[in-house]
Motif scaffolding. Structure first.
Motif, PDB file in Angstrom:
ATOM      1  N   ASP A   6     125.565 -41.391 -32.951  1.00 22.55           N
ATOM      2  CA  ASP A   6     125.930 -42.470 -33.860  1.00 22.55           C
ATOM      3  C   ASP A   6     127.445 -42.655 -33.767  1.00 22.55           C
ATOM      4  O   ASP A   6     128.214 -42.025 -34.483  1.00 22.55           O
ATOM      5  N   GLU A  50     129.214 -44.988 -34.698  1.00 25.54           N
ATOM      6  CA  GLU A  50     129.798 -45.593 -35.891  1.00 25.54           C
ATOM      7  C   GLU A  50     130.479 -44.517 -36.734  1.00 25.54           C
ATOM      8  O   GLU A  50     131.518 -44.747 -37.356  1.00 25.54           O
ATOM      9  N   GLU A  51     129.896 -43.308 -36.737  1.00 24.51           N
ATOM     10  CA  GLU A  51     130.505 -42.199 -37.477  1.00 24.51           C
ATOM     11  C   GLU A  51     131.638 -41.562 -36.675  1.00 24.51           C
ATOM     12  O   GLU A  51     132.710 -41.275 -37.193  1.00 24.51           O
ATOM     13  N   HIS A  80     135.354 -42.914 -36.470  1.00 29.62           N
ATOM     14  CA  HIS A  80     136.293 -42.766 -37.574  1.00 29.62           C
ATOM     15  C   HIS A  80     137.106 -41.485 -37.488  1.00 29.62           C
ATOM     16  O   HIS A  80     137.942 -41.217 -38.346  1.00 29.62           O
ATOM     17  N   GLU A  81     136.861 -40.684 -36.444  1.00 28.10           N
ATOM     18  CA  GLU A  81     137.764 -39.565 -36.166  1.00 28.10           C
ATOM     19  C   GLU A  81     139.112 -40.181 -35.829  1.00 28.10           C
ATOM     20  O   GLU A  81     139.208 -41.107 -35.032  1.00 28.10           O
ATOM     21  N   ASN A 111     136.756 -50.532 -45.372  1.00 29.38           N
ATOM     22  CA  ASN A 111     136.152 -49.393 -46.046  1.00 29.38           C
ATOM     23  C   ASN A 111     136.489 -49.383 -47.538  1.00 29.38           C
ATOM     24  O   ASN A 111     135.698 -48.965 -48.376  1.00 29.38           O
ATOM     25  N   GLU A 155     123.478 -44.214 -46.582  1.00 30.36           N
ATOM     26  CA  GLU A 155     123.805 -43.451 -45.389  1.00 30.36           C
ATOM     27  C   GLU A 155     123.079 -44.027 -44.184  1.00 30.36           C
ATOM     28  O   GLU A 155     121.915 -44.428 -44.282  1.00 30.36           O
ATOM     29  N   HIS A 188     120.129 -41.711 -38.624  1.00 33.81           N
ATOM     30  CA  HIS A 188     120.507 -41.055 -37.386  1.00 33.81           C
ATOM     31  C   HIS A 188     119.336 -41.034 -36.425  1.00 33.81           C
ATOM     32  O   HIS A 188     118.222 -40.687 -36.789  1.00 33.81           O
ATOM     33  N   ARG A 202     124.814 -48.850 -33.160  1.00 41.35           N
ATOM     34  CA  ARG A 202     125.662 -47.658 -33.082  1.00 41.35           C
ATOM     35  C   ARG A 202     126.896 -47.857 -32.205  1.00 41.35           C
ATOM     36  O   ARG A 202     127.821 -47.048 -32.227  1.00 41.35           O
TER      37      ARG A 202
END
Length: 318
Positions: free
Chosen positions: A135, A137-138, A141-142, A180, A188, A191, A240
């Motif tokens: 994913d 999308e998650e 954001h790192e 955001n 959520e 996944h 994704r």
């Protein structure tokens, strides 16, 4: 018509003999074919010795040490060299970032060059088979100093050049932060499974997102799609992958022998796209002199190219 290649040999710091090859068909009756051979960028590569591949080619197909399937040079299912190609004689390339390759399920394993990247840069390359992918999308954001660290190689109206990556990532991160703040949704995301190549532990934590080898690197992960152009739409529109910065490479002619019917010769194979991106990244973003650091990514590709060109030359002679 006979075919040959001139070879210059020198030893690199890692003990591998590096060769500079010039592929040519000197007595070709077709000036255009000869010109195309002479113009190929593969001429200028500085490669580890390909003697191991020459020996394996003469011996023919061999067993995969994992699945026992009969293969030539390497097993495209297990991502390992066959028994006649010792791993100690295969160069290992260290990359400045991590690479994810998303392979279309209909892409024929034996015809894909994506496996070359995994064989030659095993610590930095992961292959997924769509639709089982991370994913992003998650992951996107790192951040590093407030900037997203992941991007996708794919041409399009919103794509940017390699040299524009730093500014584009910075602007994109600021936009994401604003969105955001305005997003009150607490749902959520769902996944989906991530199908990994054999031996991968499946974790997408810090060790898999960050290369940690170059503090000046802007990106930490880059995503490539391994598919024919006609099959890419389903992957590129996947939720994704939405929101990732898209990067478009400079136009270059492919040397791939499996040309996509009806498509221009600027459609690169997966391993060519990876190689050219890394060279651009090294020069434009890392601001370092390029001295063939990633040339061995084309170790298998250049050898197969030579075999096929030699076969064509021999056929013309007959």
């Amino acid at each position: 018509m006979s075919s040959n290649s001139s070879v210059t040999v020198k030893e690199d710091q890692g003990g591998h003999h590096r060769i500079k090859q010039n592929f040519e068909c000197p007595t070709s009756p077709d000036p255009q074919a000869k010109s195309k051979l002479q113009e190929t960028p593969l001429e200028q590569l500085h490669l580890a010795s390909q003697a191991v591949l020459e020996r394996a080619q003469k011996q023919g197909r061999s067993k995969c040490p994992k699945c026992n399937s009969s293969r030539m040079f390497y097993c495209y299912t297990c991502y390992v060299p066959v028994e006649t190609v010792p791993t100690t004689e295969i160069p290992i390339v260290k990359l400045p970032l991590k690479i994810d390759i998303i392979k279309h399920p209909n892409e024929t394993d034996g015809k894909s060059t994506a496996v070359h990247a995994k064989l030659l840069a095993p610590d930095d390359v992961t292959i997924y088979t769509y639709p089982c992918i991370p994913d992003y999308e998650e992951i996107r954001h790192e951040v590093r100093d407030g900037v997203e660290v992941i991007a996708l190689i794919f041409p399009g109206p919103s794509s940017v050049s390699v040299s524009d990556i730093p500014l584009s990532l910075h602007d994109k991160s600021k936009t994401t932060v604003c969105l955001n703040k305005d997003d009150n949704s607490s749902a959520e995301p769902v996944h989906k499974c991530a199908k990994l190549e054999p031996g991968h532990d499946g974790r997408l934590g810090e060790g898999n997102v960050h290369s940690g080898s170059n503090k000046n690197a802007v990106l930490k992960k880059i995503v490539f799609i391994d598919s024919t152009w006609n099959q890419t739409n389903k992957i590129i529109t996947d939720e994704r992958l939405q929101g990732l910065l898209q990067i478009e490479l400079k136009s270059r002619k492919t040397c791939f022998w499996r040309h996509q019917k009806g498509k221009p010769d600027t459609y690169l194979s997966t391993i060519e796209a990876i190689y050219y991106f890394l060279v651009e990244y090294h020069k434009e973003l890392l601001k370092e002199k390029y001295e063939g650091q990633y040339d061995n990514l084309l170790f298998f590709f250049s050898f197969m190219y030579k075999l096929i060109k030699n076969a064509k030359c021999s056929a013309e002679k007959e």
